[in-house]
Write a protein that holds these residues in place. Sequence first.
Motif, PDB file in Angstrom:
ATOM      1  N   GLY A  29     -72.426 -32.259  -2.004  1.00 35.32           N
ATOM      2  CA  GLY A  29     -72.547 -30.868  -2.075  1.00 35.32           C
ATOM      3  C   GLY A  29     -71.163 -30.224  -2.357  1.00 35.32           C
ATOM      4  N   GLY A  30     -70.283 -31.063  -2.612  1.00 32.05           N
ATOM      5  CA  GLY A  30     -68.669 -30.182  -2.825  1.00 32.05           C
ATOM      6  C   GLY A  30     -68.380 -30.284  -4.188  1.00 32.05           C
ATOM      7  N   ASP A  31     -67.396 -29.693  -4.452  1.00 28.30           N
ATOM      8  CA  ASP A  31     -66.815 -29.264  -5.909  1.00 28.30           C
ATOM      9  C   ASP A  31     -65.395 -29.830  -5.960  1.00 28.30           C
ATOM     10  OD1 ASP A  31     -65.566 -27.163  -4.448  1.00 28.30           O
ATOM     11  OD2 ASP A  31     -65.795 -25.765  -5.695  1.00 28.30           O
ATOM     12  N   LEU A  32     -64.956 -30.457  -4.904  1.00 26.22           N
ATOM     13  CA  LEU A  32     -63.428 -31.004  -4.968  1.00 26.22           C
ATOM     14  C   LEU A  32     -63.664 -32.448  -4.242  1.00 26.22           C
ATOM     15  CD1 LEU A  32     -59.896 -29.572  -4.667  1.00 26.22           C
ATOM     16  CD2 LEU A  32     -60.787 -31.312  -2.981  1.00 26.22           C
ATOM     17  N   ASP A  33     -63.195 -33.658  -4.596  1.00 24.13           N
ATOM     18  CA  ASP A  33     -63.115 -34.831  -3.884  1.00 24.13           C
ATOM     19  C   ASP A  33     -61.716 -35.488  -4.347  1.00 24.13           C
ATOM     20  OD1 ASP A  33     -63.630 -36.906  -2.578  1.00 24.13           O
ATOM     21  OD2 ASP A  33     -65.100 -37.570  -4.096  1.00 24.13           O
ATOM     22  N   PHE A  34     -60.768 -35.547  -3.213  1.00 25.30           N
ATOM     23  CA  PHE A  34     -59.480 -36.153  -3.405  1.00 25.30           C
ATOM     24  C   PHE A  34     -59.230 -37.152  -2.445  1.00 25.30           C
ATOM     25  CE2 PHE A  34     -57.082 -31.965  -5.053  1.00 25.30           C
ATOM     26  CZ  PHE A  34     -57.532 -32.464  -6.207  1.00 25.30           C
ATOM     27  N   VAL A  35     -58.863 -38.512  -3.062  1.00 21.81           N
ATOM     28  CA  VAL A  35     -58.362 -39.392  -1.772  1.00 21.81           C
ATOM     29  C   VAL A  35     -56.945 -39.499  -2.129  1.00 21.81           C
ATOM     30  CG1 VAL A  35     -58.287 -41.788  -1.288  1.00 21.81           C
ATOM     31  CG2 VAL A  35     -60.562 -40.645  -2.051  1.00 21.81           C
ATOM     32  N   VAL A  36     -56.121 -39.014  -0.871  1.00 14.78           N
ATOM     33  CA  VAL A  36     -54.647 -39.008  -0.935  1.00 14.78           C
ATOM     34  C   VAL A  36     -53.891 -39.814  -0.015  1.00 14.78           C
ATOM     35  CG1 VAL A  36     -52.911 -37.141  -0.485  1.00 14.78           C
ATOM     36  CG2 VAL A  36     -55.103 -36.443  -1.307  1.00 14.78           C
ATOM     37  N   SER A  37     -53.005 -40.539  -0.625  1.00 18.60           N
ATOM     38  CA  SER A  37     -52.088 -41.413   0.093  1.00 18.60           C
ATOM     39  C   SER A  37     -50.917 -40.788   0.669  1.00 18.60           C
ATOM     40  CB  SER A  37     -51.828 -42.627  -0.428  1.00 18.60           C
ATOM     41  OG  SER A  37     -52.923 -43.612  -0.655  1.00 18.60           O
ATOM     42  N   VAL A  38     -50.705 -40.932   1.936  1.00 17.51           N
ATOM     43  CA  VAL A  38     -49.602 -40.041   2.434  1.00 17.51           C
ATOM     44  C   VAL A  38     -48.515 -40.756   3.510  1.00 17.51           C
ATOM     45  CG1 VAL A  38     -49.210 -37.775   3.927  1.00 17.51           C
ATOM     46  CG2 VAL A  38     -51.214 -38.013   2.584  1.00 17.51           C
ATOM     47  N   THR A  39     -47.390 -40.413   3.269  1.00 21.67           N
ATOM     48  CA  THR A  39     -46.221 -40.984   4.016  1.00 21.67           C
ATOM     49  C   THR A  39     -45.550 -39.809   4.679  1.00 21.67           C
ATOM     50  OG1 THR A  39     -44.627 -40.804   2.509  1.00 21.67           O
ATOM     51  CG2 THR A  39     -45.758 -42.888   2.455  1.00 21.67           C
ATOM     52  N   ARG A  40     -44.603 -39.970   5.717  1.00 29.10           N
ATOM     53  CA  ARG A  40     -44.059 -38.753   6.144  1.00 29.10           C
ATOM     54  C   ARG A  40     -43.329 -37.973   5.332  1.00 29.10           C
ATOM     55  NH1 ARG A  40     -45.361 -39.055  11.414  1.00 29.10           N
ATOM     56  NH2 ARG A  40     -45.596 -41.015  12.545  1.00 29.10           N
ATOM     57  N   GLY A  41     -42.749 -38.766   4.093  1.00 26.38           N
ATOM     58  CA  GLY A  41     -42.067 -38.139   3.155  1.00 26.38           C
ATOM     59  C   GLY A  41     -42.847 -37.222   2.137  1.00 26.38           C
ATOM     60  N   GLY A  42     -44.115 -37.511   2.084  1.00 30.26           N
ATOM     61  CA  GLY A  42     -45.052 -36.705   1.249  1.00 30.26           C
ATOM     62  C   GLY A  42     -46.219 -37.437   0.745  1.00 30.26           C
ATOM     63  N   ILE A  43     -46.797 -37.128  -0.378  1.00 30.66           N
ATOM     64  CA  ILE A  43     -47.872 -37.613  -1.059  1.00 30.66           C
ATOM     65  C   ILE A  43     -47.425 -38.683  -2.071  1.00 30.66           C
ATOM     66  CG2 ILE A  43     -49.876 -37.208  -2.608  1.00 30.66           C
ATOM     67  CD1 ILE A  43     -49.852 -34.497  -1.199  1.00 30.66           C
ATOM     68  N   VAL A  44     -47.909 -39.917  -2.048  1.00 36.21           N
ATOM     69  CA  VAL A  44     -47.455 -41.031  -2.728  1.00 36.21           C
ATOM     70  C   VAL A  44     -48.726 -41.386  -3.981  1.00 36.21           C
ATOM     71  CG1 VAL A  44     -46.012 -42.128  -1.319  1.00 36.21           C
ATOM     72  CG2 VAL A  44     -48.230 -42.544  -1.069  1.00 36.21           C
ATOM     73  N   MET A  45     -49.791 -40.954  -3.566  1.00 36.60           N
ATOM     74  CA  MET A  45     -50.859 -41.314  -4.498  1.00 36.60           C
ATOM     75  C   MET A  45     -52.237 -40.322  -4.352  1.00 36.60           C
ATOM     76  SD  MET A  45     -53.929 -42.895  -5.356  1.00 36.60           S
ATOM     77  CE  MET A  45     -54.683 -43.256  -3.632  1.00 36.60           C
ATOM     78  N   LEU A  46     -52.785 -39.973  -5.712  1.00 38.76           N
ATOM     79  CA  LEU A  46     -53.858 -39.003  -5.615  1.00 38.76           C
ATOM     80  C   LEU A  46     -54.622 -39.464  -6.334  1.00 38.76           C
ATOM     81  CD1 LEU A  46     -55.273 -36.295  -4.954  1.00 38.76           C
ATOM     82  CD2 LEU A  46     -53.962 -35.519  -6.872  1.00 38.76           C
ATOM     83  N   GLU A  47     -55.936 -39.425  -6.128  1.00 42.71           N
ATOM     84  CA  GLU A  47     -57.089 -39.835  -6.917  1.00 42.71           C
ATOM     85  C   GLU A  47     -58.271 -39.009  -6.731  1.00 42.71           C
ATOM     86  OE1 GLU A  47     -60.221 -43.512  -7.674  1.00 42.71           O
ATOM     87  OE2 GLU A  47     -58.023 -44.179  -7.442  1.00 42.71           O
ATOM     88  N   GLY A  48     -59.154 -38.702  -7.808  1.00 47.27           N
ATOM     89  CA  GLY A  48     -60.088 -37.641  -7.240  1.00 47.27           C
ATOM     90  C   GLY A  48     -60.318 -36.902  -8.578  1.00 47.27           C
ATOM     91  N   GLY A  49     -61.296 -35.800  -8.234  1.00 42.03           N
ATOM     92  CA  GLY A  49     -61.479 -34.578  -9.316  1.00 42.03           C
ATOM     93  C   GLY A  49     -62.131 -33.384  -8.697  1.00 42.03           C
ATOM     94  N   GLY A  50     -62.267 -32.576  -9.556  1.00 39.05           N
ATOM     95  CA  GLY A  50     -62.982 -31.227  -9.018  1.00 39.05           C
ATOM     96  C   GLY A  50     -63.399 -30.588 -10.170  1.00 39.05           C
ATOM     97  N   GLN A  51     -64.240 -29.427 -10.085  1.00 35.68           N
ATOM     98  CA  GLN A  51     -64.854 -28.646 -10.951  1.00 35.68           C
ATOM     99  C   GLN A  51     -64.169 -27.281 -10.940  1.00 35.68           C
ATOM    100  OE1 GLN A  51     -68.867 -28.417 -10.056  1.00 35.68           O
ATOM    101  NE2 GLN A  51     -69.234 -30.511  -9.861  1.00 35.68           N
TER     102      GLN A  51
END
Length: 86
Positions: A29-51
Amino acid sequence: PWDGPVAGVRIARVGGALVAWPTPEALAGGDLDFVVSVTRGGIVMLEGGGQEIPEEVVLEAFALAREAAAPVLDLIDRLRAQVGPR
């Protein structure tokens, strides 16, 4: 070489609210779906989408991913301290 832990977090927006680790039912039922890879330094990868998600909501999703990943990163550090380098 080990440069610290990496954690993956799924973030969704369901009914206008951002949720970390949503259930499959919530994702449907959502309009945003992200999978985010995180280290202490920040975001290293993002995959997903939204409307047609506003930029500020995307930035809030990134901040939630970093916040939700912090306990996982702490756990990985504690486990590594117990096991030691191999």
